[in-house]
Design a protein around this motif. Structure first.
Motif, PDB file in Angstrom:
ATOM      1  N   ALA A  39       0.838  -1.202   0.000  1.00 48.75           N
ATOM      2  CA  ALA A  39       0.000   0.000   0.000  1.00 48.75           C
ATOM      3  C   ALA A  39       0.870   1.248   0.000  1.00 48.75           C
ATOM      4  O   ALA A  39       0.621   2.204  -0.746  1.00 48.75           O
ATOM      5  CB  ALA A  39      -0.927   0.005   1.211  1.00 48.75           C
ATOM      6  N   GLU A  40       1.926   1.224   0.823  1.00 46.59           N
ATOM      7  CA  GLU A  40       2.860   2.349   0.912  1.00 46.59           C
ATOM      8  C   GLU A  40       3.542   2.592  -0.442  1.00 46.59           C
ATOM      9  O   GLU A  40       3.619   3.720  -0.935  1.00 46.59           O
ATOM     10  CB  GLU A  40       3.897   2.019   1.999  1.00 46.59           C
ATOM     11  N   LEU A  41       4.012   1.487  -1.071  1.00 46.09           N
ATOM     12  CA  LEU A  41       4.715   1.610  -2.350  1.00 46.09           C
ATOM     13  C   LEU A  41       3.771   2.070  -3.460  1.00 46.09           C
ATOM     14  O   LEU A  41       4.147   2.858  -4.323  1.00 46.09           O
ATOM     15  CB  LEU A  41       5.356   0.271  -2.728  1.00 46.09           C
ATOM     16  N   THR A  42       2.527   1.569  -3.412  1.00 46.93           N
ATOM     17  CA  THR A  42       1.535   1.977  -4.410  1.00 46.93           C
ATOM     18  C   THR A  42       1.247   3.471  -4.280  1.00 46.93           C
ATOM     19  O   THR A  42       1.206   4.192  -5.279  1.00 46.93           O
ATOM     20  CB  THR A  42       0.239   1.160  -4.238  1.00 46.93           C
ATOM     21  N   ALA A  43       1.088   3.922  -3.028  1.00 42.90           N
ATOM     22  CA  ALA A  43       0.820   5.344  -2.789  1.00 42.90           C
ATOM     23  C   ALA A  43       1.971   6.183  -3.322  1.00 42.90           C
ATOM     24  O   ALA A  43       1.776   7.244  -3.924  1.00 42.90           O
ATOM     25  CB  ALA A  43       0.617   5.601  -1.298  1.00 42.90           C
ATOM     26  N   ARG A  44       3.212   5.706  -3.108  1.00 41.27           N
ATOM     27  CA  ARG A  44       4.386   6.436  -3.585  1.00 41.27           C
ATOM     28  C   ARG A  44       4.382   6.524  -5.119  1.00 41.27           C
ATOM     29  O   ARG A  44       4.656   7.577  -5.690  1.00 41.27           O
ATOM     30  CB  ARG A  44       5.650   5.725  -3.100  1.00 41.27           C
ATOM     31  N   LEU A  45       4.063   5.382  -5.771  1.00 37.75           N
ATOM     32  CA  LEU A  45       3.991   5.352  -7.247  1.00 37.75           C
ATOM     33  C   LEU A  45       2.949   6.356  -7.752  1.00 37.75           C
ATOM     34  O   LEU A  45       3.223   7.165  -8.644  1.00 37.75           O
ATOM     35  CB  LEU A  45       3.650   3.939  -7.730  1.00 37.75           C
ATOM     36  N   PHE A  46       1.754   6.321  -7.131  1.00 38.83           N
ATOM     37  CA  PHE A  46       0.690   7.229  -7.577  1.00 38.83           C
ATOM     38  C   PHE A  46       1.075   8.691  -7.326  1.00 38.83           C
ATOM     39  O   PHE A  46       0.740   9.570  -8.127  1.00 38.83           O
ATOM     40  CB  PHE A  46      -0.637   6.870  -6.892  1.00 38.83           C
ATOM     41  N   GLY A  47       1.805   8.933  -6.237  1.00 43.49           N
ATOM     42  CA  GLY A  47       2.300  10.285  -5.953  1.00 43.49           C
ATOM     43  C   GLY A  47       3.216  10.772  -7.071  1.00 43.49           C
ATOM     44  O   GLY A  47       3.101  11.908  -7.548  1.00 43.49           O
ATOM     45  N   ARG A  48       4.110   9.890  -7.521  1.00 42.92           N
ATOM     46  CA  ARG A  48       5.030  10.272  -8.606  1.00 42.92           C
ATOM     47  C   ARG A  48       4.269  10.526  -9.904  1.00 42.92           C
ATOM     48  O   ARG A  48       4.554  11.489 -10.623  1.00 42.92           O
ATOM     49  CB  ARG A  48       6.058   9.171  -8.848  1.00 42.92           C
TER      50      ARG A  48
END
Lengths: 244, 244
Positions: free
Chosen positions: B219-228
């Motif tokens: 979830a954390e990594l997905t959020a980071r990807l979507f942020g980028r």
């Protein structure tokens, strides 16, 4: 009397040559668009990719025609714009009812258009004539159509008779486009009627070409051109196992 | 545990690499189709020819990806078929109301898709990574869009606010497609979440990559990807002079 009307068929006027190159370019542009749309509708990935490659091939051929237009001192976009959407009108009047009919549209429409261009190219200088012939022969996706449609028609009598009927409709519309072009583009009429004559009867003495010809001559030459285009269409439908 | 889940991000599993190459190929195929359709609708001959050339360029890039898939022992059509019509669904849900909106569709949609592929490519072997980056950067028709849309938006406040609104709709749909891909294609999730992490934080010790990660990590990594992806979208809209 302008130089265009006095030039013998063997040394076509530069303006006339550019007009024909513009038509070939327009054909390739329309082929690109149509094959790309066909690709998007293709029932399998394999067919989609093949049609995509044919579409990209049309772009490569168009660029060769553009290069030659520029070599002759013409402007590619201006030559292209002469034809505006004349061949898209053919598409608009012949909306296919199925994937099979859609394949037949391109086969018949481009078949007639290519034969017309070849007839018009007959009297050009050798280099331009070879380029036009080479470009038109490069549009080899007819083979895919022949394989697909002849197999489908052989399996299904109802489909075969529907396609035969559709082919008659299409050739009528295509010959109508040719008629329109002969009237709206005098340059093409000069080339196609001279070229058509030269191709049909090489024994005719030089100087009897239709440059400065009477209306009766023009009617005769036009009839001969249409006869050739129809004969080629009949041969093409025969390759599908269909009667024209 | 399969080799795919134990491989570190720096040596992505061959199957995962093929999945990403298939996505890039699908993007190019859809770009070819879309640019060809745009070309047919373009208001001027000049724009029509430019879009035609961009469309043919997508085919050339697709062939490079296909060659590399074959070098890796994959089958191009099989890798392509994974994605069936996932990006055409994006098109179907975002029917543009004008030529301007249509240009924005491609700009925003391909922008997000390209950024996603670049994030996923970060952990690949250098040769494949360079190929993917080069192919994605070759899709340079964004420059035409930026020039055309920024000028039009600068002249017309109503158009500018409509396009800003349309851009927000588009990026929402595009991020929805990314979410769908992460769920339906585990290979892409492994690459994009690893690659996204590696790209965002190069100081993370090797071995903390999300292979075998907990749901909270994912979830954390997905959020980071979507942020980028969102940040890149904001930057792109800024190039048009529009707020994201």
């Amino acid at each position: 009397m302008t130089s265009a009307t006095t030039a013998p068929p063997e040394s076509a006027d530069r303006t006339d040559v550019l007009a024909l190159l513009g038509l070939v370019a327009h054909l390739e542009l329309v082929a690109f668009t149509r094959l790309a749309a066909d690709s998007a509708l293709a029932p399998t990935t394999d067919q989609r990719l093949r049609l995509m490659r044919f579409s990209a091939g049309a772009v490569a051929r168009l660029e060769r025609i553009f290069e030659h237009i520029e070599e002759l001192g013409g402007r590619p976009d201006a030559e292209l714009e002469r034809y505006a959407r004349v061949l898209e009108d053919f598409d608009a009047r012949t909306t296919p009812g199925s994937w099979w009919e859609r394949m037949l549209n391109a086969y018949v429409g481009y078949g007639v258009a290519d034969d017309f261009c070849k007839a018009a190219a007959a009297g050009l200088d050798p280099r331009t004539r070879e380029l036009v012939m080479d470009v038109l022969d490069g549009a080899s996706h007819a083979d895919l159509t022949v394989a697909t449609l002849s197999e489908a028609a052989a399996r299904d009598d109802v489909l075969a008779s529907r396609l035969a009927l559709w082919g008659r409709r299409l050739v009528g519309e295509a010959l109508g486009v040719v008629q329109t072009l002969l009237v709206s583009q005098p340059a093409l009429a000069r080339l196609a009627l001279d070229g058509g004559d030269a191709g049909a009867d090489r024994t005719a003495p030089t100087g009897t070409a239709p440059t400065g010809s009477t209306p009766a001559d023009t009617a005769e030459l036009t009839a001969r051109l249409f006869g050739r285009l129809t004969a080629e269409h009949t041969r093409r439908m025969g390759r599908l196992g269909l009667t024209a």
